[in-house]
Design an enzyme around this catalytic site. Structure first.
Site, PDB file in Angstrom:
ATOM      1  N   GLU A 158     -36.279  72.951  14.692  1.00  0.00           N
ATOM      2  CA  GLU A 158     -34.902  73.148  14.430  1.00  0.00           C
ATOM      3  C   GLU A 158     -34.280  72.135  13.595  1.00  0.00           C
ATOM      4  O   GLU A 158     -32.859  71.790  13.800  1.00  0.00           O
ATOM      5  CB  GLU A 158     -34.159  73.462  15.593  1.00  0.00           C
ATOM      6  CG  GLU A 158     -33.651  74.956  15.784  1.00  0.00           C
ATOM      7  CD  GLU A 158     -34.694  75.932  16.122  1.00  0.00           C
ATOM      8  OE1 GLU A 158     -35.237  76.550  15.145  1.00  0.00           O
ATOM      9  OE2 GLU A 158     -35.127  76.222  17.329  1.00  0.00           O
ATOM     10  N   SER A 169     -38.213  70.421   6.386  1.00  0.00           N
ATOM     11  CA  SER A 169     -36.784  70.057   6.354  1.00  0.00           C
ATOM     12  C   SER A 169     -36.149  70.537   5.086  1.00  0.00           C
ATOM     13  O   SER A 169     -35.019  71.023   5.051  1.00  0.00           O
ATOM     14  CB  SER A 169     -36.674  68.524   6.131  1.00  0.00           C
ATOM     15  OG  SER A 169     -37.302  67.943   7.176  1.00  0.00           O
ATOM     16  N   THR A 191     -35.282  67.772  12.155  1.00  0.00           N
ATOM     17  CA  THR A 191     -35.454  66.508  12.788  1.00  0.00           C
ATOM     18  C   THR A 191     -34.172  65.502  13.047  1.00  0.00           C
ATOM     19  O   THR A 191     -33.192  66.251  12.564  1.00  0.00           O
ATOM     20  CB  THR A 191     -36.278  65.586  11.805  1.00  0.00           C
ATOM     21  OG1 THR A 191     -35.549  65.453  10.542  1.00  0.00           O
ATOM     22  CG2 THR A 191     -37.694  66.444  11.434  1.00  0.00           C
TER      23      THR A 191
HETATM   24  C1  FAD Z   1     -44.648  73.056  17.408  1.00  0.00           C
HETATM   25  C2  FAD Z   1     -43.701  73.340  16.279  1.00  0.00           C
HETATM   26  C3  FAD Z   1     -43.247  74.690  16.153  1.00  0.00           C
HETATM   27  C4  FAD Z   1     -42.599  75.024  15.024  1.00  0.00           C
HETATM   28  N1  FAD Z   1     -41.808  76.406  14.945  1.00  0.00           N
HETATM   29  C5  FAD Z   1     -41.391  76.587  13.771  1.00  0.00           C
HETATM   30  C6  FAD Z   1     -40.999  78.188  13.645  1.00  0.00           C
HETATM   31  O1  FAD Z   1     -40.880  78.945  14.496  1.00  0.00           O
HETATM   32  N2  FAD Z   1     -40.489  78.538  12.421  1.00  0.00           N
HETATM   33  C7  FAD Z   1     -40.350  77.476  11.270  1.00  0.00           C
HETATM   34  O2  FAD Z   1     -39.871  78.098  10.370  1.00  0.00           O
HETATM   35  N3  FAD Z   1     -40.654  76.278  11.421  1.00  0.00           N
HETATM   36  C8  FAD Z   1     -41.346  75.756  12.584  1.00  0.00           C
HETATM   37  N4  FAD Z   1     -41.485  74.611  12.845  1.00  0.00           N
HETATM   38  C9  FAD Z   1     -41.552  73.638  11.780  1.00  0.00           C
HETATM   39  C10 FAD Z   1     -40.410  72.470  11.910  1.00  0.00           C
HETATM   40  O3  FAD Z   1     -39.065  73.216  11.827  1.00  0.00           O
HETATM   41  C11 FAD Z   1     -40.696  71.514  10.690  1.00  0.00           C
HETATM   42  O4  FAD Z   1     -41.850  70.780  11.420  1.00  0.00           O
HETATM   43  C12 FAD Z   1     -39.395  70.625  10.671  1.00  0.00           C
HETATM   44  O5  FAD Z   1     -38.380  71.020  10.194  1.00  0.00           O
HETATM   45  C13 FAD Z   1     -39.838  69.466   9.981  1.00  0.00           C
HETATM   46  O6  FAD Z   1     -40.464  69.675   8.727  1.00  0.00           O
HETATM   47  P1  FAD Z   1     -41.757  68.822   8.330  1.00  0.00           P
HETATM   48  O7  FAD Z   1     -42.665  68.872   9.423  1.00  0.00           O
HETATM   49  O8  FAD Z   1     -42.346  69.561   7.040  1.00  0.00           O
HETATM   50  O9  FAD Z   1     -41.346  67.497   7.927  1.00  0.00           O
HETATM   51  P2  FAD Z   1     -40.743  66.787   6.443  1.00  0.00           P
HETATM   52  O10 FAD Z   1     -39.602  67.639   6.175  1.00  0.00           O
HETATM   53  O11 FAD Z   1     -41.984  66.621   5.513  1.00  0.00           O
HETATM   54  O12 FAD Z   1     -40.101  65.455   7.233  1.00  0.00           O
HETATM   55  C14 FAD Z   1     -41.281  64.359   7.441  1.00  0.00           C
HETATM   56  C15 FAD Z   1     -40.189  63.179   7.782  1.00  0.00           C
HETATM   57  O13 FAD Z   1     -39.479  62.745   6.855  1.00  0.00           O
HETATM   58  C16 FAD Z   1     -38.072  62.855   7.228  1.00  0.00           C
HETATM   59  N5  FAD Z   1     -36.810  63.367   6.212  1.00  0.00           N
HETATM   60  C17 FAD Z   1     -37.178  64.425   5.525  1.00  0.00           C
HETATM   61  N6  FAD Z   1     -36.104  64.626   4.634  1.00  0.00           N
HETATM   62  C18 FAD Z   1     -35.413  63.626   4.664  1.00  0.00           C
HETATM   63  C19 FAD Z   1     -34.264  63.269   4.202  1.00  0.00           C
HETATM   64  N7  FAD Z   1     -33.610  63.805   3.123  1.00  0.00           N
HETATM   65  N8  FAD Z   1     -33.772  61.941   4.621  1.00  0.00           N
HETATM   66  C20 FAD Z   1     -34.056  61.187   5.603  1.00  0.00           C
HETATM   67  N9  FAD Z   1     -35.439  61.585   6.098  1.00  0.00           N
HETATM   68  C21 FAD Z   1     -35.901  62.748   5.692  1.00  0.00           C
HETATM   69  C22 FAD Z   1     -38.059  63.706   8.592  1.00  0.00           C
HETATM   70  O14 FAD Z   1     -36.878  63.575   9.469  1.00  0.00           O
HETATM   71  C23 FAD Z   1     -39.288  63.401   9.048  1.00  0.00           C
HETATM   72  O15 FAD Z   1     -39.096  62.178   9.881  1.00  0.00           O
HETATM   73  C24 FAD Z   1     -42.263  74.200  13.926  1.00  0.00           C
HETATM   74  C25 FAD Z   1     -42.466  72.719  14.016  1.00  0.00           C
HETATM   75  C26 FAD Z   1     -43.686  72.519  15.295  1.00  0.00           C
HETATM   76  C27 FAD Z   1     -44.255  71.223  15.303  1.00  0.00           C
END
Ligand code: FAD
Length: 401
Positions: free
Chosen positions: A379, A136, A381
């Protein structure tokens, strides 16, 4: 589906494209999707079929060999494809985002070099922002590019690349301090590099390794990988747009159209879940009648269909807004948020309608149940969508007192 998720005002060409895609989905995707998914097998034959249909070039301008279609046409095709199998829409999605970023932000040489082969599906795109420590919070990216003569040297580890193995062009977002002194805001010191590589796993270019597929609970068939850069040398003419420091904005622009696309996927999966639920509810009998005749099940079907309609309408609205040239971040955020949440709920209801059989791998709903959660994350959460929506609302409704 005869009645739900209709779109008014489509041109003859749009209708023709959609009917061709729907036919392809019904004949070539639905019959094999669950079996391939259970084997986590890449759907090569389906991808070849999509190539033949010209879908990899759907939104690429005609001058580069594409079909030059609108975001709406694209999103409606994605909806159809996701109705068949969400992973297939994932194969096109990252390609579409990279092609869109090139079209919007690439230099003329970059467009001429990449777009014709992307339109043909011969070069396939992936994009990479996420790292092991962040998803994120894109501003926290730690991967780095350092200038060395006419080249940049890239180091760092990336995570979660959809199509990381099968693509041959990856748009990689890294921090680049050159020209952006210490203390520059993070989003102004990021650069998108166009990294060409061989498809496959292992060392796919000197300094660039794609270790292997990440084992996932759903969204199988399509490969999701890590990407490791260790002294990866990229020529300066492969900086997207030719100028460093613009990467964050370029990626956010790409992700914004990607959000409409994820909303469309949510619509497609929800439609399929509804189709499966309404069919099963008329086949399964309890207490002397089809379960569809129990009011509790009818209410579930009513709620599911209402959600399918609402999500479709919001997705179409967001796509049309972008096509009209207007800023659509609010609408895209809302559509992505609502469609993915509704998708999860409709799938859950369809799963419940299936009773114990929903738990069996023989029933398609089992696959959908494992696929829907991905849409809540990809894209951006739900929380990130709500942050975008909230900020935009406060801009639009600024208190003037
Ligand atoms: C199958 C799959 C394919 C993907 N493909 C791609 C891709 O092609 N390219 C790419 O770049 N990425 C890709 N991603 C990554 C995806 O974009 C990220 O997993 C997503 O953006 C969430 O980031 P994170 O997993 O690090 O969760 P985190 O950012 O660590 O978030 C964890 C939790 O905390 C919450 N959170 C975070 N910040 C805040 C805030 N400020 N306020 C409130 N809540 C918050 C989130 O909503 C979530 O519930 C993919 C992910 C998956 C699972």
């Amino acid at each position: 589906m005869a009645r739900l998720a209709q779109t008014a005002g489509l041109t003859d060409i749009q209708q023709e494209i959609l009917s061709t895609v729907r036919d392809f989905v019904d004949k070539e995707i639905i019959p094999v999707a669950t079996e391939l998914e259970h084997r986590d097998e890449y759907p090569q034959q389906i991808v070849d079929g999509l190539k033949e249909l010209g879908l990899f070039g759907l939104m690429i301008p005609e001058e580069y060999g594409g079909l030059g279609e609108s975001l709406l046409t694209y999103a409606l095709c994605v909806e159809e494809i996701a109705r068949g199998w969400m992973s297939v829409s994932g194969i096109i999605n990252t390609h579409f985002i990279v092609a869109y970023m090139l079209k919007q932000h690439g230099t003329q040489e970059q467009k001429d070099h990449f777009l014709p082969r992307m339109a043909a599906g011969d070069i396939r795109g992936a994009f990479s922002m996420s790292e092991p420590g962040l998803g994120s919070d894109v501003s926290a990216i730690t991967s780095k590019a350092v200038k060395d003569g006419d080249e940049y040297v890239l180091n760092g580890q990336k995570m979660w690349l959809t199509n990381g193995g099968t693509s041959s062009l990856v748009a990689v977002l890294v921090r680049s301090d050159e020209g952006h002194p210490e203390g520059t805001a993070p989003h102004k010191s990021m650069t998108t590099f166009l990294v060409e590589k061989e498809p496959g796993f292992g060392e796919v270019r000197p300094g660039l390794t794609i270790p292997g597929k990440i084992d996932k609970m759903g969204y199988k068939g399509v490969d999701t990988t890590e990407l490791i850069m260790d002294g990866l040398r990229i020529p300066a003419n492969r900086v997207l747009g030719g100028e460093t420091g613009r990467g964050f904005y370029q990626m956010m622009d790409g992700v914004e159209v990607g959000r409409v696309n994820v909303a469309a996927r949510g619509c497609g999966v929800a439609q399929r879940a509804f189709e499966l639920g309404v069919r099963y509810a008329q086949q399964r009998h309890t207490f002397g009648k089809p379960i569809a005749q129990h009011q509790a099940i009818q209410f579930k079907l009513a709620e599911m269909a209402t959600k399918v309609e609402a999500a479709h309408a919001m997705m179409v609205n967001a796509a049309r807004k972008k096509d009209s040239g207007e800023r659509n971040d609010l609408e895209a955020g809302m559509a992505k948020y609502l469609a993915s949440e509704y998708c999860k709920e409709v799938v859950e209801d369809s799963f419940r309608i299936h009773g114990g059989y929903g738990f069996s791998k023989e029933y398609e709903i089992e696959r959908l149940y494992r696929e829907a959660p991905m849409l809540l994350i990809g894209e951006g959460t739900a929380e990130i969508q709500k942050m975008i929506i909230g900020r935009r609302l406060l801009e639009e409704y600024r208190f003037q007192g």
